[in-house]
Scaffold this motif. Structure first.
Motif, PDB file in Angstrom:
ATOM      1  N   GLY A 362       0.799  -1.228   0.000  1.00  0.00           N
ATOM      2  CA  GLY A 362       0.000   0.000   0.000  1.00  0.00           C
ATOM      3  C   GLY A 362       0.826   1.270   0.000  1.00  0.00           C
ATOM      4  N   MET A 363       2.084   1.174  -0.507  1.00  0.00           N
ATOM      5  CA  MET A 363       2.935   2.368  -0.629  1.00  0.00           C
ATOM      6  C   MET A 363       2.653   3.003  -1.981  1.00  0.00           C
ATOM      7  N   GLY A 364       1.504   3.616  -2.112  1.00  0.00           N
ATOM      8  CA  GLY A 364       1.114   4.183  -3.399  1.00  0.00           C
ATOM      9  C   GLY A 364       0.535   3.105  -4.302  1.00  0.00           C
ATOM     10  N   GLY A 365       0.092   3.547  -5.482  1.00  0.00           N
ATOM     11  CA  GLY A 365      -0.468   2.611  -6.443  1.00  0.00           C
ATOM     12  C   GLY A 365      -1.775   1.991  -5.992  1.00  0.00           C
ATOM     13  N   SER A 366      -2.549   2.718  -5.175  1.00  0.00           N
ATOM     14  CA  SER A 366      -3.850   2.173  -4.769  1.00  0.00           C
ATOM     15  C   SER A 366      -4.806   2.189  -5.952  1.00  0.00           C
TER      16      SER A 366
END
Ligand code: MIC
Ligand code: SF4
Length: 637
Positions: A362-366
């Motif tokens: 969940g480090m970006g790219g949601s």
């Protein structure tokens, strides 16, 4: 007596216990790995143990989970990890070098060695024949201090592979098939040991896909033999000297057996929100895909990404689909670049991310609200992507690339000829210069601690009787992502237990934290397989900080159970699972902690109702650890 591989490695590393399934064994540990999100705690604990230098053959500290460096907390963590590594003799892998498991497989993992890592996907190294297990940070800290790693002696399951993969089926489909067959609880207490004629048809990176996602079976670990294929892999990686042959003896015994016919497999997907919700891609034909993400420690090897690059060559990603690609290591990335393959990925419209875990944690790219995401990752727990209502399907790189091109899942029968298998070049360019190797004497190194790195908390001993209310009642398959979510904002607080504790169960029940604070202490009541997934000990430390004294469950996942013990929380099991329905959230319980004996049932008083019988699978040593307030208290004594 003829032996299987697992028992051979265990026998060679056994320092205590007997090799009878279920009994506690202690193993000498050759190698350890940590990653940043669990590493800061592991090294704070290692420092607290008070040893001058790591006692292992090899220890590596990787920074791959949170590399965004938004604000001071995250870069301060990295600085602490770099300096603590130099001080104690640990190899440091700076942010951007790659994902711990991919890097470890490429650079350090060795057949026949034991490895514990503060990450649940440490079994990736089983692809090379290492007995590699995920553990909590404190267990890894103790292994670095030269202490044995204790675990219940696993059963060994022979996974017999027949035939060879055909068409669009891949190694990912092997493990997805097995998950569909055995479920996320199917591997608990077991090592999955691969054998049979199909083994020789799989490359080391393909084997590592299978052992990596064996974590989702709840297995202790998974392992492949070290054979001619392994020898060839190590030679190409420039480490021929690291090879030792390791195969099961003819006629070796196993506790159980499963057979998979590789030639019968087709492209599969794990449907939302569990890695065992198996379906075929054919059955998903026509489903719009909003996002595809290729990478993670499961599927980010050179072969995976070269295959994808060749599929994307000269084509454009569907205008309504985002494609994210994160290579597993700088080695993979530089090989793609030097062979001109990166251009195909970029020209297709895909986005290239850093060589890190990225969207997997969940480090970006949601994904978009309610969006469908086809990911080559290993976990699709609800909300893990950062979008609570996103629908994440776990698939192979080939399936994800096809979905990105078509904007939808389509029947593999329409995909045409499957790409040829990608081989590693004869010599792979080394990236060893990117690691920071420690000096022989680190005693003069200053360990730098930013303000977010908080001192370890001292936990007090368990009272003789725990009188507390059920602060939360949850159902089956509660993951550590439910207990303590990841993502950029929360993961930046991994070195700060008081701060991160504010997010405990935040995705399950927003009122949990204020409620337990008001109660002062509490008990969690849970269904089957409580704590599955990650090794993050924060899922035990956070609740402990807030006053959770016991978890009463129908069953518990292995690593989380060990973390509960390490931080002085009682992991108790319902004798009669039907009693789960008799206890409500808010019920006041009295647990006679001091009277608990290993494996013996005791009665827990329930205010206004009949008592409930609970039991445990704890050893005397584990009970003493819990009663003393946690493992660090015991170790210091
Ligand atoms: C995961 O895949 O859930 C993680 C993030 O890698 C965790 C470790 C962590 O929470 O830091 C794991 O698998 O152990
Ligand atoms: Fe990183 Fe995802 Fe692998 Fe965990 S599962 S180590 S978050 S890539």
């Amino acid at each position: 007596m003829p032996q299987n591989i697992t028992r051979k490695i265990i026998a060679a590393h056994l320092v205590s216990g007997e090799m009878t399934p279920g009994g506690e064994i202690g193993l000498r540990i050759d190698q350890t790995l940590t990653q940043d999100a669990t590493g800061t705690m592991a090294y704070l604990q290692f420092e607290a143990i008070g040893i001058d230098r790591v006692a292992t053959e090899l220890s590596v500290s990787y920074v791959d989970h949170n590399t965004l460096q938004m604000g001071f907390r995250n870069p301060d963590d990295h600085q602490y990890l770099r300096t603590v590594a130099a001080r104690y003799g640990i190899i440091y892998s700076p942010p951007g070098t790659g994902i711990c498991h991919q890097l470890h497989l490429e650079n350090f993992a060795r057949p026949g060695r034991t490895l514990v890592g503060s990450d649940s996907h440490t079994p990736t190294a089983g692809g090379i024949g290492s007995l590699a297990m995920g553990a909590g940070g404190l267990s890894v800290a103790l292994a670095m201090a030269g202490q044995p790693y204790f675990l219940p002696m696993p059963k060994v399951v022979r996974v017999w592979l027949d035939g060879a993969l055909t068409g669009w089926a891949t190694a990912k489909d092997v493990i997805l098939h097995l998950l569909g067959l055995l479920t996320v609880k199917g591997g608990v207490g077991k090592v999955m040991e691969y054998a049979g004629p199909g083994v020789a048809t799989l490359s080391v990176p393909e084997r590592a896909v299978i052992t990596n996602m064996g974590a989702e079976l709840g297995a202790t670990t998974s392992i492949f033999p070290a054979d001619a294929v392994t020898k060839d892999f190590l030679a190409r990686m420039g480490r021929p000297g690291d090879f030792t042959e390791l195969v099961a003896d003819a006629g070796a015994d196993y506790d159980d057996e499963v057979t998979i016919d590789l030639s019968a497999l087709v492209p599969l997907a794990a449907a939302p929100h569990m890695p065992d919700r198996m379906t075929t891609i054919k059955a998903l034909d026509g489903m719009k895909v909003n996002q595809a993400a290729i990478g993670s420690c499961t599927n980010s090897s050179y072969a995976d990404l070269k295959t994808v690059a060749l599929m994307l060559r000269g084509r454009r990603v569907h205008p309504e689909t985002d494609l994210l690609v994160s290579p597993g290591s700088k080695q993979v990335l530089s090989m793609l670049a030097s062979e001109g393959l990166l251009a195909h990925i970029l020209e297709s419209g895909a986005r290239l991310l850093e060589c890190t875990c990225g969207p997997c944690i969940g480090m970006g790219g949601s994904p978009t609200s309610g969006g469908v995401s086809a990911r080559t990752f290993n976990r699709n727990f609800e909300g893990r992507s950062g979008t609570q209502d996103a629908k994440v399907y776990l698939v192979s790189p080939q399936t994800a690339a096809m979905a990105a091109l078509n904007g939808a899942f389509t029947d593999p029968a329409t995909w045409g000829q499957a790409p040829a298998r990608v081989e590693l070049p004869e010599t792979v360019p080394s990236i060893r210069h990117h690691f920071i190797f420690p000096c022989a004497d680190g005693s003069s190194v200053d360990i730098v601690r930013g303000p977010n790195i908080k001192a370890l908390e001292r936990f007090s001993a368990m009272p003789g009787v725990v009188s507390a209310a059920v602060a939360l009642k949850v159902g089956d398959d509660i993951t550590t992502d439910h207990i303590l979510p990841a993502g950029a904002q929360i993961t930046a607080l991994r070195s700060n237990i008081p701060a991160i504790s504010e997010f405990v169960f935040s995705r399950v029940d927003q009122d949990f934290v204020p409620r337990i604070k008001e109660l002062g202490q509490g008990v969690i009541l849970a269904g089957e397989n409580y704590g599955q997934g990650s090794s993050r000990e924060h899922a035990a430390l956070g609740p402990r900080h807030l006053g959770v004294k016991a978890v009463i469950a129908k069953s518990l996942a292995r690593i989380h159970r060990a973390n509960l013990v390490n931080f002085g929380i009682l992991p108790l099991l319902l004798v009669d699972k039907a009693d789960y329905d008799r206890i409500d959230q808010g019920a006041r319980l009295a647990i006679p902690a001091a009277d608990i004996r290993p494996g013996e049932p005791v009665a827990v008083a329930v205010e206004g109702g009949k008592p409930v019988m609970v039991t445990n699978d704890l050893t005397r040593k584990e009970l003493d650890i819990i009663l003393s307030g946690g493992l660090l208290n015991t170790v210091k004594r």
